[in-house]
Scaffold this motif. Structure first.
Motif, PDB file in Angstrom:
ATOM      1  N   SER A   1      26.064  -1.516 -14.035  1.00  0.00           N
ATOM      2  CA  SER A   1      25.469  -0.538 -13.131  1.00  0.00           C
ATOM      3  C   SER A   1      23.952  -0.601 -13.289  1.00  0.00           C
ATOM      4  O   SER A   1      23.435  -1.164 -14.257  1.00  0.00           O
ATOM      5  CB  SER A   1      25.994   0.868 -13.417  1.00  0.00           C
ATOM      6  N   ALA A   2      23.254  -0.022 -12.319  1.00  0.00           N
ATOM      7  CA  ALA A   2      21.792  -0.069 -12.336  1.00  0.00           C
ATOM      8  C   ALA A   2      21.215   1.175 -11.671  1.00  0.00           C
ATOM      9  O   ALA A   2      21.788   1.701 -10.724  1.00  0.00           O
ATOM     10  CB  ALA A   2      21.289  -1.315 -11.616  1.00  0.00           C
ATOM     11  N   ALA A   3      20.090   1.607 -12.206  1.00  0.00           N
ATOM     12  CA  ALA A   3      19.303   2.672 -11.586  1.00  0.00           C
ATOM     13  C   ALA A   3      18.012   2.028 -11.101  1.00  0.00           C
ATOM     14  O   ALA A   3      17.430   1.187 -11.792  1.00  0.00           O
ATOM     15  CB  ALA A   3      19.005   3.780 -12.585  1.00  0.00           C
ATOM     16  N   ILE A   4      17.592   2.389  -9.910  1.00  0.00           N
ATOM     17  CA  ILE A   4      16.357   1.851  -9.350  1.00  0.00           C
ATOM     18  C   ILE A   4      15.625   2.978  -8.644  1.00  0.00           C
ATOM     19  O   ILE A   4      16.249   3.910  -8.130  1.00  0.00           O
ATOM     20  CB  ILE A   4      16.629   0.675  -8.375  1.00  0.00           C
ATOM     21  N   GLY A   5      14.309   2.898  -8.635  1.00  0.00           N
ATOM     22  CA  GLY A   5      13.510   3.902  -7.953  1.00  0.00           C
ATOM     23  C   GLY A   5      12.039   3.678  -8.203  1.00  0.00           C
ATOM     24  O   GLY A   5      11.637   2.617  -8.674  1.00  0.00           O
ATOM     25  N   GLN A   6      11.256   4.697  -7.880  1.00  0.00           N
ATOM     26  CA  GLN A   6       9.819   4.653  -8.112  1.00  0.00           C
ATOM     27  C   GLN A   6       9.393   5.923  -8.815  1.00  0.00           C
ATOM     28  O   GLN A   6       9.974   6.979  -8.631  1.00  0.00           O
ATOM     29  CB  GLN A   6       9.057   4.535  -6.796  1.00  0.00           C
ATOM     30  N   TYR A   7       8.335   5.772  -9.634  1.00  0.00           N
ATOM     31  CA  TYR A   7       7.811   6.922 -10.365  1.00  0.00           C
ATOM     32  C   TYR A   7       6.302   6.808 -10.496  1.00  0.00           C
ATOM     33  O   TYR A   7       5.727   5.731 -10.382  1.00  0.00           O
ATOM     34  CB  TYR A   7       8.445   7.021 -11.756  1.00  0.00           C
TER      35      TYR A   7
ATOM     36  N   ASN B   1       2.542  -3.886  -6.329  1.00  0.00           N
ATOM     37  CA  ASN B   1       1.253  -4.491  -5.956  1.00  0.00           C
ATOM     38  C   ASN B   1       0.955  -5.719  -6.793  1.00  0.00           C
ATOM     39  O   ASN B   1       0.460  -6.724  -6.287  1.00  0.00           O
ATOM     40  CB  ASN B   1       0.111  -3.483  -6.128  1.00  0.00           C
ATOM     41  N   GLU B   2       1.246  -5.656  -8.076  1.00  0.00           N
ATOM     42  CA  GLU B   2       1.009  -6.804  -8.956  1.00  0.00           C
ATOM     43  C   GLU B   2       1.931  -7.964  -8.598  1.00  0.00           C
ATOM     44  O   GLU B   2       1.521  -9.126  -8.654  1.00  0.00           O
ATOM     45  CB  GLU B   2       1.192  -6.395 -10.415  1.00  0.00           C
ATOM     46  N   GLU B   3       3.175  -7.664  -8.217  1.00  0.00           N
ATOM     47  CA  GLU B   3       4.122  -8.719  -7.844  1.00  0.00           C
ATOM     48  C   GLU B   3       3.705  -9.421  -6.556  1.00  0.00           C
ATOM     49  O   GLU B   3       3.863 -10.622  -6.425  1.00  0.00           O
ATOM     50  CB  GLU B   3       5.534  -8.143  -7.685  1.00  0.00           C
ATOM     51  N   VAL B   4       3.173  -8.669  -5.603  1.00  0.00           N
ATOM     52  CA  VAL B   4       2.755  -9.246  -4.328  1.00  0.00           C
ATOM     53  C   VAL B   4       1.631 -10.248  -4.553  1.00  0.00           C
ATOM     54  O   VAL B   4       1.523 -11.247  -3.843  1.00  0.00           O
ATOM     55  CB  VAL B   4       2.327  -8.138  -3.337  1.00  0.00           C
ATOM     56  N   ASN B   5       0.814 -10.017  -5.571  1.00  0.00           N
ATOM     57  CA  ASN B   5      -0.314 -10.908  -5.833  1.00  0.00           C
ATOM     58  C   ASN B   5       0.067 -12.120  -6.681  1.00  0.00           C
ATOM     59  O   ASN B   5      -0.763 -12.986  -6.907  1.00  0.00           O
ATOM     60  CB  ASN B   5      -1.445 -10.129  -6.510  1.00  0.00           C
ATOM     61  N   LYS B   6       1.287 -12.198  -7.162  1.00  0.00           N
ATOM     62  CA  LYS B   6       1.736 -13.346  -7.940  1.00  0.00           C
ATOM     63  C   LYS B   6       2.194 -14.468  -7.012  1.00  0.00           C
ATOM     64  O   LYS B   6       2.614 -14.223  -5.886  1.00  0.00           O
ATOM     65  CB  LYS B   6       2.891 -12.950  -8.867  1.00  0.00           C
ATOM     66  N   THR B   7       2.167 -15.654  -7.525  1.00  0.00           N
ATOM     67  CA  THR B   7       2.593 -16.793  -6.711  1.00  0.00           C
ATOM     68  C   THR B   7       4.112 -16.940  -6.682  1.00  0.00           C
ATOM     69  O   THR B   7       4.636 -17.772  -5.945  1.00  0.00           O
ATOM     70  CB  THR B   7       1.970 -18.098  -7.249  1.00  0.00           C
TER      71      THR B   7
ATOM     72  N   THR C   1       0.818  -1.218   0.000  1.00  0.00           N
ATOM     73  CA  THR C   1       0.000   0.000   0.000  1.00  0.00           C
ATOM     74  C   THR C   1       0.852   1.268   0.000  1.00  0.00           C
ATOM     75  O   THR C   1       0.544   2.225  -0.695  1.00  0.00           O
ATOM     76  CB  THR C   1      -0.940   0.012   1.233  1.00  0.00           C
ATOM     77  N   ALA C   2       1.928   1.284   0.763  1.00  0.00           N
ATOM     78  CA  ALA C   2       2.774   2.482   0.866  1.00  0.00           C
ATOM     79  C   ALA C   2       3.690   2.655  -0.349  1.00  0.00           C
ATOM     80  O   ALA C   2       4.360   3.673  -0.465  1.00  0.00           O
ATOM     81  CB  ALA C   2       3.604   2.422   2.141  1.00  0.00           C
ATOM     82  N   TRP C   3       3.717   1.689  -1.241  1.00  0.00           N
ATOM     83  CA  TRP C   3       4.589   1.744  -2.418  1.00  0.00           C
ATOM     84  C   TRP C   3       3.770   1.559  -3.694  1.00  0.00           C
ATOM     85  O   TRP C   3       4.001   0.653  -4.481  1.00  0.00           O
ATOM     86  CB  TRP C   3       5.704   0.686  -2.306  1.00  0.00           C
ATOM     87  N   GLN C   4       2.769   2.414  -3.876  1.00  0.00           N
ATOM     88  CA  GLN C   4       1.849   2.321  -5.013  1.00  0.00           C
ATOM     89  C   GLN C   4       2.509   2.697  -6.337  1.00  0.00           C
ATOM     90  O   GLN C   4       2.106   2.202  -7.389  1.00  0.00           O
ATOM     91  CB  GLN C   4       0.632   3.223  -4.782  1.00  0.00           C
ATOM     92  N   ASP C   5       3.472   3.598  -6.306  1.00  0.00           N
ATOM     93  CA  ASP C   5       4.107   4.047  -7.544  1.00  0.00           C
ATOM     94  C   ASP C   5       4.873   2.893  -8.193  1.00  0.00           C
ATOM     95  O   ASP C   5       5.353   1.979  -7.505  1.00  0.00           O
ATOM     96  CB  ASP C   5       5.070   5.207  -7.275  1.00  0.00           C
ATOM     97  N   ASN C   6       4.978   2.929  -9.509  1.00  0.00           N
ATOM     98  CA  ASN C   6       5.717   1.899 -10.240  1.00  0.00           C
ATOM     99  C   ASN C   6       7.189   1.920  -9.861  1.00  0.00           C
ATOM    100  O   ASN C   6       7.749   2.974  -9.557  1.00  0.00           O
ATOM    101  CB  ASN C   6       5.585   2.109 -11.743  1.00  0.00           C
TER     102      ASN C   6
END
Length: 151
Positions: free
Chosen positions: A120-126, A92-98, A61-66
């Motif tokens: 290298s990698a960039a990670i975040g939410q948007y 949210n979609e990942e949490v609902n996967k098996t 719930t607290a991490w709704q952004d992609n």
């Protein structure tokens, strides 16, 4: 009003014999002001082979952004889409996967980088308010190839 967000970053060698260092960080829920150690939040560990997320209480719930994950195989960070591999997803979609693993009250989600030679990698939410891309909630950039870090 000043809103300060902080997180804790830990770098350690993986004990499984993988030469790539593992970076661990905990991101506080959106809108939670912090100025020090983050006691609870979305924890992730990333190295050149993949990324794993630990979601407290299996509640996204607290991490709704992609979430975005941009992988760079040449180590150069450019903004051109041709320069990185995009692994964006919605938590949210990942949490609902098996494919997730429930450990105690937390869900563990793992994303493999497959055969990519990730430097290298960039990670975040948007978010995309009004269909417009992109409002960045938080972001990090990690050098995962120790040879690049020495240059």
């Amino acid at each position: 009003m000043l809103l300060l967000a902080a997180s804790v970053i830990t770098i350690f060698k993986n004990v499984t014999g993988i030469n790539s260092p593992v970076i661990s960080e905990t991101i506080p829920p959106k809108g939670i002001p912090t100025a020090g150690h983050v006691a609870i939040g979305l924890n992730f560990r990333i190295n050149s082979e993949g990324i794993s997320f630990v979601l407290p209480d299996c509640d996204a719930t607290a991490w709704q952004d992609n979430i975005f994950i941009h992988l760079y195989t040449n180590g150069v960070r450019n903004n051109s889409a041709e320069d990185f591999t995009n692994l964006d997803f919605n938590l949210n979609e990942e949490v609902n996967k098996t494919s997730k693993e429930k450990v105690g009250n937390s869900c563990h989600i793992y994303k493999s980088f497959g055969n990519f030679q990730v430097k290298s990698a960039a990670i975040g939410q948007y978010s995309t308010p009004g269909g417009r891309c992109c409002d960045i909630t938080w972001s990090r950039f990690y050098i995962l190839d120790s040879g690049l870090a020495k240059k």
